[in-house]
Structures are given as structure tokens and as C-alpha cells.
Scaffold this active site. Structure first.
Site, PDB file in Angstrom:
ATOM      1  N   TYR A  24     -40.354   0.555 -36.487  1.00  0.00           N
ATOM      2  CA  TYR A  24     -40.497   2.011 -36.635  1.00  0.00           C
ATOM      3  C   TYR A  24     -40.256   2.489 -38.068  1.00  0.00           C
ATOM      4  O   TYR A  24     -39.915   1.729 -38.933  1.00  0.00           O
ATOM      5  CB  TYR A  24     -39.698   2.796 -35.605  1.00  0.00           C
ATOM      6  CG  TYR A  24     -38.197   2.618 -35.483  1.00  0.00           C
ATOM      7  CD1 TYR A  24     -37.395   2.110 -36.469  1.00  0.00           C
ATOM      8  CD2 TYR A  24     -37.575   3.039 -34.289  1.00  0.00           C
ATOM      9  CE1 TYR A  24     -36.029   2.009 -36.306  1.00  0.00           C
ATOM     10  CE2 TYR A  24     -36.213   2.937 -34.110  1.00  0.00           C
ATOM     11  CZ  TYR A  24     -35.440   2.423 -35.130  1.00  0.00           C
ATOM     12  OH  TYR A  24     -34.090   2.325 -34.959  1.00  0.00           O
ATOM     13  N   GLU A  25     -40.547   3.779 -38.266  1.00  0.00           N
ATOM     14  CA  GLU A  25     -40.460   4.401 -39.606  1.00  0.00           C
ATOM     15  C   GLU A  25     -41.375   3.677 -40.594  1.00  0.00           C
ATOM     16  O   GLU A  25     -41.045   3.490 -41.763  1.00  0.00           O
ATOM     17  CB  GLU A  25     -39.004   4.398 -40.069  1.00  0.00           C
ATOM     18  CG  GLU A  25     -38.684   5.413 -41.154  1.00  0.00           C
ATOM     19  CD  GLU A  25     -39.071   6.837 -40.782  1.00  0.00           C
ATOM     20  OE1 GLU A  25     -38.820   7.267 -39.644  1.00  0.00           O
ATOM     21  OE2 GLU A  25     -39.679   7.501 -41.639  1.00  0.00           O
ATOM     22  N   GLY A  26     -42.563   3.267 -40.120  1.00  0.00           N
ATOM     23  CA  GLY A  26     -43.496   2.476 -40.937  1.00  0.00           C
ATOM     24  C   GLY A  26     -43.192   1.011 -40.753  1.00  0.00           C
ATOM     25  O   GLY A  26     -42.119   0.545 -41.146  1.00  0.00           O
TER      26      GLY A  26
END
Lengths: 604, 604
Positions: B451-453
Site C-alpha cells: 500500500y501507499e504505492g
């Protein structure tokens, strides 16, 4: 959904593991190329159609214990019955007990497929294979007569009872005790933990093999004996009698393989119906020689755990490739050049970073498969030549299977974890959601580097025992054989292989150098130096062998160019790690020893 | 049980991340060494005593959804209240809204500790930090007045609503829509997935930040706007009014962080009490500039995810070391030499292979911590100099935080997974049993690379955007700074460092060569060549920087010799991987492109 890769499996068995030459030389009994292909195809059909669709992605419920009885997940007992009625349990069993007497390499290939559909399911039958082997080699005629037919057919399952809370990797600390009754039977008392399928609802009876100590046994591993303890006593006519004094008292809540019951087994706590305390058991082999009996089974057991790594890796790879072809996000450079209309999102498989992950998964899977099948074949040849009375050939192949077993076990199970973890990554957020099924592969795969001897212990076995076999001849012969593939590759001189040959050459040089370093350290008695490099050495061995095997596979036939492309990817990318591994080995124990300060073990 | 490593944290902040110089130059407001240490000690005490013992190892029950309401695990709401009453939510918040205005680097250090106790818990407050930032930078005066005080104190929590089923890494595909009502409010309609703490029982109100499209918005990412959507509308006096039209419709069943509710959020489905359809929202920043607002938060959000990797790695390492000191199996060569009586089993920490695993865990944790704190400090300095009007310094530090952010995120979260997996291995069979708690670290850590890229996207960001910052000046400056540490190490010329200096020099040469290769490829427009090497390049960057930072830490003070020993282990062992990574980068895309055949993408 999983599709058994039967063509690849047959190709690997024939042209990489060595079955082709063995079949041509008549060393595989009735098995020829046609039969081999037919069996693999049939197994593949059953795995693809009869198993994969019947297992669930999310296995959170798992096996359940209630009043000593275990209920496996819904439908599993029926899958087991269908599976064994298909004859899959009896593949390698002896013909005189209803088995098909087929090679272990072929069995390993089928186990790969069973594990791809569900590792938690497939681990059960692995243990039965071990029980058959132990009985066949070491069991008395009476025990063989009573138990072998039913274990070979799969009507009953076998278990292995080694671990106790204080005795895991180190069996010398075993406390379970066996009291001789003077009538050829013993009474077993003790607690065993982590007993896979120790209790289940697949079969009417369960045949436990149990390590225990006799009253007068010497301390340590030389005082361990092996016993057969059935769940239900068996009458002379084969009928089931009284419930024995053995019970499952708890199931572990594990990270994965939830469907597989991991049992705490209590022997001799008065739970039986035999009228006395102690589980009734029979000695297998000689007193105090239990460990030797275990060693008989060890190669196959470790290979079959390696195969779990291969099976999970294959399934995880298939799932990730399928997902990456469907899922569209972003726009790959390649497509920006005009292959698809502007504004279209690319299938993520087109993004180089995803391509890299998928190729890594596929290469590691193929490498692990090749090594594992080659290991299984070596065991088959050792048994064949021993039976044929050809001592030299038997020795050669026994060395080979002994050498490859720790690599097949550890490299393949590490690959299983690595590939499963990459599979999650390819799926992005969906990979972390259990329903998708990608996470289950990691949860399942994570046990395989631990059990049947941790991978650290495999590495120690490779370094401390195996590279010294036949005074280093075993490993030297093996590397020569790998070099012969390289020579063929150089002769072929095909552009499609890119820099494969030079990378393989470099990898083999590193393997040679690291092997020499370790042998010299051991010769000087520097055990810590050798042991410090054990894990990187095993990885180096596996990468070099796996890289060569992928090239060998491509050289043996590659109509679509896929095998060549994969061999090249592995050589040019993954084998870049070899010099680093060799450097870690050859620096010895200095920085590890120095590092102890950082763990508070030594003062500066 | 986890013990917050406060001494190591303070040392890393001061002497590795750069706070010492900043404090001395008066660039950290009221924060001096004494206050820094006091805050870290206090946070450590709360983490060790007030949090760690209150979280359970086995988190299988997790958060539960019932009729739109979420119940987090037992005791969690009270832990949250105690935590925020300790002032820990307001650490970096602006003083005019009740915050303490302390540096982000310090906040990152505290978040490491919260994550060590429970990643599933600590992720909630991370999102509030992001909401505060977005409002502070882009929110109208009215929104700031209404929401900031309560978000800073933690009385309310914030969430980020980006992902939709068809739009994960690629936000251009967002479909959620926002209808302007002409009165300054909007009505939001759509479905968002994977919304962390989208619904919870910690706070009375929840402040959702939601990306959506206006009716006339351009296609793609230039047509996305950011909206604030409270769970309950807020009156002018701050009182809670009608329930807004937003509801949690499902929770994901995930591999880990089970206590953290991962919600599907439905906006505008008529579930509210506002008397009309559509969730009432307010624009944050300008129309169609939502992505710019997200970018404001991105560096901190990515850093805080990196910190999750550090926190889990630290906790897993502590647990494994503790276990390896207690658990006895086998007999280590070292002990056979007479340190303990014959027949005694050794603590497994004495076996070289276990020593290697533990040192690898400790080194990766320390490296990830150093990079992450340095990244946080760079962000602080960028903000400080921007406020002070010193444009050149602000630019320098902005470059630095932009450069280090993808490394802090990806290297640290990969380290979290690797360390947690090693932690399981150290525990052997017990590592696979959930009750032990070692497996939970792997299950939790596994989300952070996603997550978060995803980490693949971090690597692309590093290669495609960051190494080109200031025409390559940003990365060149950074490597020069790493080289300065190496020079100090060479000057010190201490035997205890072994071959650390030469290994660091080699690692930096590889980093320089790989950087040059990528910059040249990009200059020639060969994007695929650059992207093919992105992931190995990021790993190379992280290893080289982390290796240097461990040496820097040791050079700055090492009374017990532990830091030196760890720096040496990292340099001599883990940095051996650098040439392989550089080779993978510098070979370009050829073998990856050729490998596409193996995935069935191209014909041979």
C-alpha cells in the site's frame, strides 16, 4: 484456476532429471516414455479437474478437534477417497503389496501437482509414503503382513512422531519411553507435538510411527527406537479391534495449511480401550536403532517437502500470471509506442517491473522442480542398481541423492516462500485479501523451510556431510555433469541464449571455489568457518544447478522458445547473485564471530 | 516482550539522521538533545508498558462489522484513548491548533515504537497525520477552524479514500463523483475500497478525505478533486449533527493487521440522516487539483509506511533474539570447546547459522531505521528552510526528502518482510504456530510493500523522477555525503571494522555506476531500460546507504562495540549483494524483454 503443467513436468522428468536415459537403458521397469506421459497426463487431469476446484482459497476454518476427533474441512475426506481410488497413493508402493512399483521421480512429479492444489491436503499422503518405506525396510514380516497392503492402498494413513517440546531439531533430548512387555509388544508413554495428520477423518485406522526410548537405552540419539502404534489394534484377520491408548489432545493454530491437522498426541494416558495403560506398540527394526530407520525415510521425506515448495510455487506463479494478464493499471512504455489505442490502461504484465517479478517466479519454480526431480531420479537409480547388485553404480547414485537431497529440500522451499511472496506483490492490494488466494500460498509455503529439518540444518548437512562424500568425488562429479551441459550450450552457440553460457560458467566457477574453500576449512578442522557459510553455499549450489538445468531443458527441445527465454532470464538476472554468495562463504566466520558482540554474546 | 530501544533511537536521530547538527544550529525550535531524549524515553515507556502488554499475539478475531458499525479488538479503544491523552497524536501538529510543533523525524521515531507494539493499531493515527497536513496546506479557513483542533488532539481520526476497484496504482481511472450544490458544499457518490479505519470505535467522528470527480472534470488525473466528508456533520459550535450519507458496507478479510478495519465505504447510497442522497462534502484546495493535495501528504505517508517496516522488524528481531537465547538444541562447535559442560545443549543463538539470521535481522532493521529517520529529518529541514525563506537550503532538503522517500518506503518495508520471515525461521516449528507471535509479524509486515504505492512504483519513482532531481545533483550530493562517512572511517582506521571500508567503497562505486547507467538511459529516452532495473536499483541504493549509516552510527559513539560489530557484519555480508544488483541494473532490459516469450507475451 490451476492447470497442471503436464507437458513441462514430462519434459523435465525425461530430459532434465534423467529419466530418458534410464528408460532407454531399461532401468525403470515397465515405465517407458509413453506410459510416463500417460500417467502424468492422468494425474494432471485429476489435479486440475478433481482436486483444484474442490479446495477453497480461504482456509481459515481449518481442521477442528472435538472430543479427541478431528474434522477436516468440508469435502476433504471425499477428495481423499476419490484420490486414493484413482490409485495415486500406491504409485511407488511395492507390487507385492498392491503397489505399482513406479519410480519416486514420477511420484514426486504427481506430488507436485497435489501440492499445487492444496499443500495442507497433500502433506497427509507424504507421511504414508514414509511409513511404507520404514516398514518395508525395517519392519518384521508380521508387521509388513498386517499393515503394508492397507498403507499402500491408502485405506489407512501413516504418521511420523518425532518432535517433543524439548526435542525439535535435536532428537537426542527425546523423553517418550517404551516399556517392553516380553511378548513382543511394548507400551508407549509420552507426548509428541506437531504430528501432522496425527488424527483425521480420512481413514478408519491410523498407523503411527513413534520414536521412543527403552528403559535401559543409552543417552542421546543412540538410545532411540522406532515403534509402530496403530490407532486401533488390528486382529489377525485385519479387522479393527480395541482403541489404542493414544489420543489427539490439541490442534495447533498455525499460519497456514489450516486444513492439515497438526496434533499434540498423548501416548499412554489411559484413554484407550485395551484395559491397561500405555499405547500398545511394536518395535520396527532393532532396539536403539530408531534413528537409522528414520534415516531410511529421510531422503524421500525431505524431497517430498522440497516438492511442496515446487507445487506451491507453480500454483502461485500461474495465479499471478493470470492476474497480471487481466488486471489493467497505468500505461506501459511498450504500449505507448502504439500497440494499443491511446488512453488504454495496460495489462500490468506489460510493466517491466511486473515482468521481472513473474519471470523470477517462473525461473525459481523451474529450477526447484528440476533439482527436485533430479534428486528423486537419483534415489530411484540408487535403488535400482542396489537391487541389480551393481555396487559402483549404486554408490554413485546414492552419493548423488544424498548430495542433492538437502538442496532439493531447502532451495525449493525457500523458492516456495519467495515465489509466493512475489505472487502477493503482483496482486497488489488484492494479494493481501484472503479471498484472492494469493496470501494462502505464502501462509502454506512458510512451513516448508522449517519442518523435516530446518533449512539451516539442510545447509549444515550439505556442508558438513555431503560435500565430503566419496572424498569430495560426489560433488566434483556433479559439477562436471553441470559443466557438460554448459559445453553443449557453448557448442550450440545460439544468440537466443544471450549471455547464458558466460553467466553459467561464472556461477559454476563460484560454486567450485566455494566448495574448495569449505572442503579445505573442514580438513583443517575449522567447523565454525564452514558452518558460517552453510546457508549461502546451499543457495549458491541451488542457483547454479537450477540455472544449468533450465538451460539443459531448453537445449533438449524448445519449439516455442519459452525455455530458452527463461533460461536466459535466470542466468542473466538471478545468477548475478552467485559471486555475492560465494564471497559470503569464502570470507569464513570472521565477521559472523565479530558480529556476536552486536547480539550481546561477546564483549568488545 | 518488546522493549522500546530508546537509546538506539536517540542515537540514530542525533548522530545518523542529522538532528544533532540541526539542533545545534537552532533549526528544530525548542527541541534540544535533552528534550529529545526525554520525549523518546517517555514514548518508549508508554510503548513498552502501556501498549505492548495490552496487544495480543494472536489477532485472529480482528475487527468486526455489524450493521455498519465496527468493533475493534477488545481493549483497543481504551488503548487509543490512553495513547492520545498522553499527547502522542499531537506531536507534529501545529501549535495554533494544540499541537506540539515537533519535528517529523521525532514523530517517525515514536511511530516506529507504536508499530512495534501493533502495526494494525498504529496505522490508524498515521492517517490522521495525513489529514492534518492536507487541511493545513490546502483547507479553507472554515474547514481548518472546524476540524484541525480535534484531528490534532486525536479526538477525531482522519482517513484517506483513494482506491476504487478499477483504480489502485492508477488513480486516473477513478469514478467517484462529486456534485456541486452551489452553496459551497458537494454531494459525493461512489464506492471506495481498502479504506483503513474507514469505520471504527475509537472516536466520535471520522473525517474522510475523498478523491472524486466533478461533473465537468477532464479525464485522467487532472480531473480529480479532494473533498472532506465527515461521518457526522459538525455544527458551528463544534457539536455533532446529522449522520452523513457514508457507510462502511464490508470489511476485508486480510492476511494480517486484523485489528485494523479495512473498509469498503459507500458514499451517497441514502444511508444518511441529512434528508437527501449524497454524502455532504467540502472541497479541499482547488477543483481538479486533488492530486496536488495528495502529493503534499505523500512524502510523510510513505515515510510512515516505511516506519511500519522498521517497527515490525525491530519487534521481530527482539523476539527472535530472546527466543534464540532461551531455546537450546544441539551443541555448537564453540561450546564443544569447553565453555559449557559436555552433554549440555547450546542456546541456538550459539549456532553460526542462527547467528547469521539474527545479525541479518538486526542489520536490516538498523539500516531501514537510519534511512527512514534521515528521510524524516530531510523533510523537517525542507519545511524549516522554506519557512525561514532560505530558498537554496529549502531546495536542497526538498530534493533530499524527495530522493529518500521511495527508498525509505520500499527498502524498509521489504526489510520488514524479510526480517519477519527470518524471525519465523529462527523460531523453528514454534514460529509457525500463531500463539508464539512470530508469524503475526510476517502477516502484518506483508501489506507494507503493497500500500501507499507498491514498492515497484517506489522504484519507478526513484528511477524515473528522483535521480533526475536538480539534473542529478540531488543524488550526486547524497552519494558525496555517504562518501564523507567512508573517509572518516578510513581515517579512523580501526581494526574492529574489518573490511567495512573497502566493502562500503565497493558498494558506493556500484551505486555510482548504476546511477550513471540509468541517467544515461533516461537521457536517451530508453525508458524500458531504466524501468527494468528500477527494483534492483532501489535495493542497491538502500543497502549502500544503510551500510554507510550503520558505520556512521558506530563512528559517532560505540562504548560497547556493538554498533561497530553490526556495521562490519552488514558491510562484509549484506553488501556483497551490491555488485549483483548493479549488474542487474546495468544489463538493461534485454533479458527481461527476451524473457517475455517465457510468459507467452511475444513469439520467439
Amino acid at each position: 484456476m490451476y492447470q497442471a503443467p503436464t507437458e513441462e513436468i514430462v519434459h523435465t522428468l525425461r530430459h532434465v532429471a534423467g529419466l530418458e536415459a534410464a528408460m532407454e537403458a531399461g532401468r525403470t521397469g515397465d515405465l517407458d516414455a509413453e506410459l510416463l506421459e500417460a500417467i502424468v497426463e492422468e494425474a494432471g487431469r485429476f489435479a486440475t479437474e478433481g482436486m483444484a476446484p474442490r479446495f477453497s482459497n480461504a482456509d481459515h476454518e481449518g481442521a477442528v478437534l472435538s472430543a479427541g476427533s478431528v474434522t477436516t474441512p468440508k469435502g476433504w475426506p471425499q477428495i481423499y477417497r476419490d484420490w486414493r481410488e484413482g490409485g495415486w497413493n500406491s504409485l511407488t508402493g511395492p507390487e507385492e503389496h498392491g503397489g505399482q512399483g513406479l519410480p519416486m521421480a514420477l511420484s514426486a512429479a504427481t506430488f507436485e501437482m497435489w501440492n499445487s492444489t492444496s499443500m495442507g491436503f497433500a502433506i497427509g499422503p507424504c507421511l504414508t509414503v514414509g511409513a511404507v518405506e520404514a516398514l518395508l525396510e525395517h519392519g518384521s514380516e508380521a508387521l509388513r503382513a498386517t499393515y503394508l497392503d492397507k498403507l499402500v492402498s491408502g485405506e489407512w494413513m501413516g504418521t511420523m512422531n518425532l518432535t517433543e517440546p524439548q526435542a525439535g531439531s535435536d532428537l537426542s533430548a527425546l523423553k517418550t519411553r517404551a516399556e517392553p512387555k516380553g511378548d513382543g509388544t511394548y507400551r508407549i508413554f509420552g507426548q509428541k507435538i506437531y504430528i501432522t495428520y496425527g488424527e483425521q477423518d480420512f481413514t478408519d485406522n491410523i498407523v503411527h510411527l513413534v520414536l521412543a526410548r527403552l528403559p535401559d537405552a543409552p543417552a542421546g540419539v543412540k538410545g532411540i527406537s522406532l515403534f509402530l502404534v496403530p490407532k486401533f489394534l488390528v486382529g489377525e484377520d485385519g479387522s479393527l479391534g480395541a482403541r489404542n491408548d493414544v489420543v489427539c489432545s490439541a490442534l495447533e493454530k498455525k499460519l497456514g495449511i489450516h486444513g492439515s491437522p497438526t496434533c499434540t498426541m498423548i501416548y499412554g494416558d489411559g484413554a484407550g480401550e485395551t484395559g491397561e495403560a500405555g499405547a500398545v506398540g511394536w518395535l520396527i527394526g532393532e532396539e536403539n536403532r530408531g534413528l537409522a530407520c528414520m534415516f531410511t525415510m529421510m531422503n524421500n521425506a525431505r524431497l517430498l517437502v522440497g516438492i511442496q515448495g515446487v507445487g506451491v510455487a507453480e500454483a502461485a506463479t500461474q495465479k499471478a500470471i493470470e492476474f497480471a494478464r487481466e488486471r489493467r493499471q497505468g500505461r506501459a512504455t511498450r504500449l505507448a509506442k502504439g500497440a494499443e489505442p491511446a488512453g488504454t490502461m495496460s495489462p500490468i504484465i506489460e510493466h517491466p517491473d511486473v515482468t521481472r517479478m513473474l519471470l523470477t517466479m517462473k525461473a525459481l519454480t523451474g529450477a526447484a522442480r528440476s533439482i527436485s526431480y533430479a534428486c528423486g531420479h537419483a534415489g530411484d537409480m540408487a535403488r535400482h542398481h542396489a537391487r541389480a547388485g551393481d555396487g559402483d553404480a549404486a554408490k554413485f547414485w546414492k552419493d548423488r541423492v544424498d548430495l542433492l537431497t538437502p538442496v532439493a529440500k531447502a532451495f525449493s522451499t525457500d523458492a516456495g516462500v519467495e515465489v509466493a511472496s512475489l505472487g502477493i506483490q503482483v496482486h497488489g492490494g488484492m494479494g493481501y485479501v484472503e479471498e484472492t488466494g494469493a496470501a494462502k500460498f505464502l501462509r502454506d509455503a512458510r512451513i516448508a523451510p522449517i519442518y523435516e529439518g530446518t533449512n539451516g540444518i539442510q545447509a549444515i548437512d550439505l556442508v558438513a556431510r555431503k560435500i565430503g562424500l566419496s572424498e569430495g568425488g560426489a560433488v566434483a562429479n556433479y559439477i562436471l555433469e553441470l559443466r557438460a551441459v554448459l559445453e553443449e550450450l557453448e557448442t550450440r552457440n545460439s544468440d537466443a541464449f544471450g549471455r547464458t553460457a558466460s553467466m553459467l560458467d561464472a556461477a559454476l566457477r563460484e560454486l567450485e571455489a566455494a566448495t574448495r574453500f569449505l572442503r579445505e576449512a573442514l580438513a583443517r578442522g575449522e567447523n565454525d568457518t564452514a558452518l558460517a557459510g552453510a546457508t549461502p553455499y546451499l543457495r549458491l549450489f541451488g542457483l547454479a544447478a537450477g540455472g544449468v538445468y533450465l538451460a539443459k531443458s531448453a537445449l533438449a527441445g524448445d519449439p516455442k522458445g519459452e525455455r530458452t527465454a527463461l533460461a536466459r532470464f535466470m542466468a542473466e538476472n538471478l545468477l548475478a547473485e552467485c559471486p555475492a554468495l560465494s564471497a559470503q562463504v569464502c570470507q569464513g566466520a570472521d565477521s559472523l564471530s565479530a558480529g556476536r558482540i552486536a547480539l550481546g554474546l561477546d564483549a568488545a
